[in-house]
Design a protein around this motif. Structure first.
Motif, PDB file in Angstrom:
ATOM      1  N   SER A 118      48.729  44.494  40.576  1.00  0.00           N
ATOM      2  CA  SER A 118      49.755  45.400  40.047  1.00  0.00           C
ATOM      3  C   SER A 118      50.120  45.108  38.596  1.00  0.00           C
ATOM      4  N   GLY A 119      49.661  43.966  38.072  1.00  0.00           N
ATOM      5  CA  GLY A 119      50.009  43.581  36.708  1.00  0.00           C
ATOM      6  C   GLY A 119      51.225  42.694  36.626  1.00  0.00           C
ATOM      7  N   GLU A 120      51.790  42.311  37.774  1.00  0.00           N
ATOM      8  CA  GLU A 120      52.941  41.409  37.756  1.00  0.00           C
ATOM      9  C   GLU A 120      52.528  40.001  37.350  1.00  0.00           C
ATOM     10  N   ILE A 121      51.309  39.602  37.726  1.00  0.00           N
ATOM     11  CA  ILE A 121      50.711  38.358  37.235  1.00  0.00           C
ATOM     12  C   ILE A 121      49.751  38.752  36.126  1.00  0.00           C
ATOM     13  N   THR A 122      49.936  38.161  34.929  1.00  0.00           N
ATOM     14  CA  THR A 122      49.091  38.512  33.783  1.00  0.00           C
ATOM     15  C   THR A 122      48.321  37.324  33.216  1.00  0.00           C
ATOM     16  N   ASP A 123      48.659  36.122  33.634  1.00  0.00           N
ATOM     17  CA  ASP A 123      47.982  34.917  33.151  1.00  0.00           C
ATOM     18  C   ASP A 123      46.509  34.959  33.558  1.00  0.00           C
ATOM     19  N   SER A 124      45.614  34.777  32.589  1.00  0.00           N
ATOM     20  CA  SER A 124      44.178  34.944  32.861  1.00  0.00           C
ATOM     21  C   SER A 124      43.637  33.940  33.874  1.00  0.00           C
ATOM     22  N   LEU A 125      44.043  32.668  33.786  1.00  0.00           N
ATOM     23  CA  LEU A 125      43.556  31.685  34.754  1.00  0.00           C
ATOM     24  C   LEU A 125      44.009  32.047  36.157  1.00  0.00           C
ATOM     25  N   SER A 126      45.242  32.471  36.293  1.00  0.00           N
ATOM     26  CA  SER A 126      45.772  32.846  37.598  1.00  0.00           C
ATOM     27  C   SER A 126      45.042  34.060  38.165  1.00  0.00           C
ATOM     28  N   LEU A 127      44.834  35.058  37.333  1.00  0.00           N
ATOM     29  CA  LEU A 127      44.121  36.250  37.784  1.00  0.00           C
ATOM     30  C   LEU A 127      42.713  35.916  38.262  1.00  0.00           C
ATOM     31  N   LEU A 128      41.992  35.161  37.457  1.00  0.00           N
ATOM     32  CA  LEU A 128      40.628  34.805  37.839  1.00  0.00           C
ATOM     33  C   LEU A 128      40.585  34.047  39.158  1.00  0.00           C
ATOM     34  N   ALA A 129      41.455  33.056  39.296  1.00  0.00           N
ATOM     35  CA  ALA A 129      41.439  32.233  40.505  1.00  0.00           C
ATOM     36  C   ALA A 129      41.831  33.049  41.733  1.00  0.00           C
ATOM     37  N   LEU A 130      42.909  33.815  41.630  1.00  0.00           N
ATOM     38  CA  LEU A 130      43.368  34.587  42.780  1.00  0.00           C
ATOM     39  C   LEU A 130      42.350  35.631  43.214  1.00  0.00           C
ATOM     40  N   LEU A 131      41.775  36.341  42.258  1.00  0.00           N
ATOM     41  CA  LEU A 131      40.817  37.390  42.601  1.00  0.00           C
ATOM     42  C   LEU A 131      39.485  36.826  43.103  1.00  0.00           C
ATOM     43  N   ARG A 132      39.226  35.579  42.812  1.00  0.00           N
ATOM     44  CA  ARG A 132      38.004  34.919  43.290  1.00  0.00           C
ATOM     45  C   ARG A 132      38.096  34.535  44.762  1.00  0.00           C
ATOM     46  N   LEU A 133      39.311  34.240  45.243  1.00  0.00           N
ATOM     47  CA  LEU A 133      39.479  33.703  46.596  1.00  0.00           C
ATOM     48  C   LEU A 133      38.884  34.566  47.708  1.00  0.00           C
ATOM     49  N   PRO A 134      39.123  35.887  47.757  1.00  0.00           N
ATOM     50  CA  PRO A 134      38.535  36.668  48.856  1.00  0.00           C
ATOM     51  C   PRO A 134      37.010  36.610  48.890  1.00  0.00           C
ATOM     52  N   LEU A 135      36.390  36.440  47.753  1.00  0.00           N
ATOM     53  CA  LEU A 135      34.927  36.376  47.699  1.00  0.00           C
ATOM     54  C   LEU A 135      34.376  35.125  48.370  1.00  0.00           C
ATOM     55  N   LEU A 136      35.202  34.078  48.474  1.00  0.00           N
ATOM     56  CA  LEU A 136      34.738  32.855  49.127  1.00  0.00           C
ATOM     57  C   LEU A 136      34.380  33.095  50.586  1.00  0.00           C
TER      58      LEU A 136
END
Length: 155
Positions: A118-136
């Motif tokens: 939704s854009g509430e989290i904008t920090d790049s490291l956080s976005l990358l890590a969070l969006l990577r998790l379902p792919l695991l």
């Protein structure tokens, strides 16, 4: 010169912790995964575990890299980072730096993903890590106990 590290702390019930703090360069409050800089010569994994403990009070018995190398802003900087997921956690007391005024928020992984999308989290490291998790969940080498925790969080 530091190496950036970030770690998603994932509890057995599928919840995670986010760290909130005011970011002066952006002039706004930011929700992020625990993260920080690791000085040259320090193992990034050890630095990630240190940042996790300092910012949240959590210690992790298990942790793996989920993005081993990321260029943070390769048009203006040579800073790189590594992102991790940690689980099998033990809670303790946070010990933030004197200059940090942090707030902790524990929430379901799915809710954190919604914040990212939704854009509430904008920090790049956080976005990358969070969006990577379902792919695991689709990867053969993901430990089974981590899969179980991810399923609980994505439920």
């Amino acid at each position: 010169r530091n190496h950036a590290v970030g770690v998603v702390p994932l509890a057995a019930d599928g919840t995670i912790w986010l760290v909130g703090q005011y970011r002066y360069p952006l002039n706004r409050y930011s929700w992020e995964i625990p993260e920080g800089g690791v000085p040259a010569g320090e193992d990034p994994a050890m630095g990630a575990l240190r940042e996790l403990r300092e910012e949240t009070g959590l210690t992790a018995a298990r942790m793996i890299p989920i993005i081993p190398r990321v260029a943070l802003s390769n048009s203006v900087s040579d800073e790189e980072g590594t992102l991790y997921v940690a689980w099998d956690l033990t809670e303790g007391e946070a010990e933030p730096d004197d200059t940090e005024q942090l707030r902790l928020r524990r929430l379901p992984l799915r809710a954190a993903l919604e914040m990212a999308l939704s854009g509430e989290i904008t920090d790049s490291l956080s976005l990358l890590a969070l969006l990577r998790l379902p792919l695991l969940l689709t990867e053969a080498d993901t430990p089974e106990d981590l899969r179980a925790v991810l399923r609980a969080g994505l439920g």
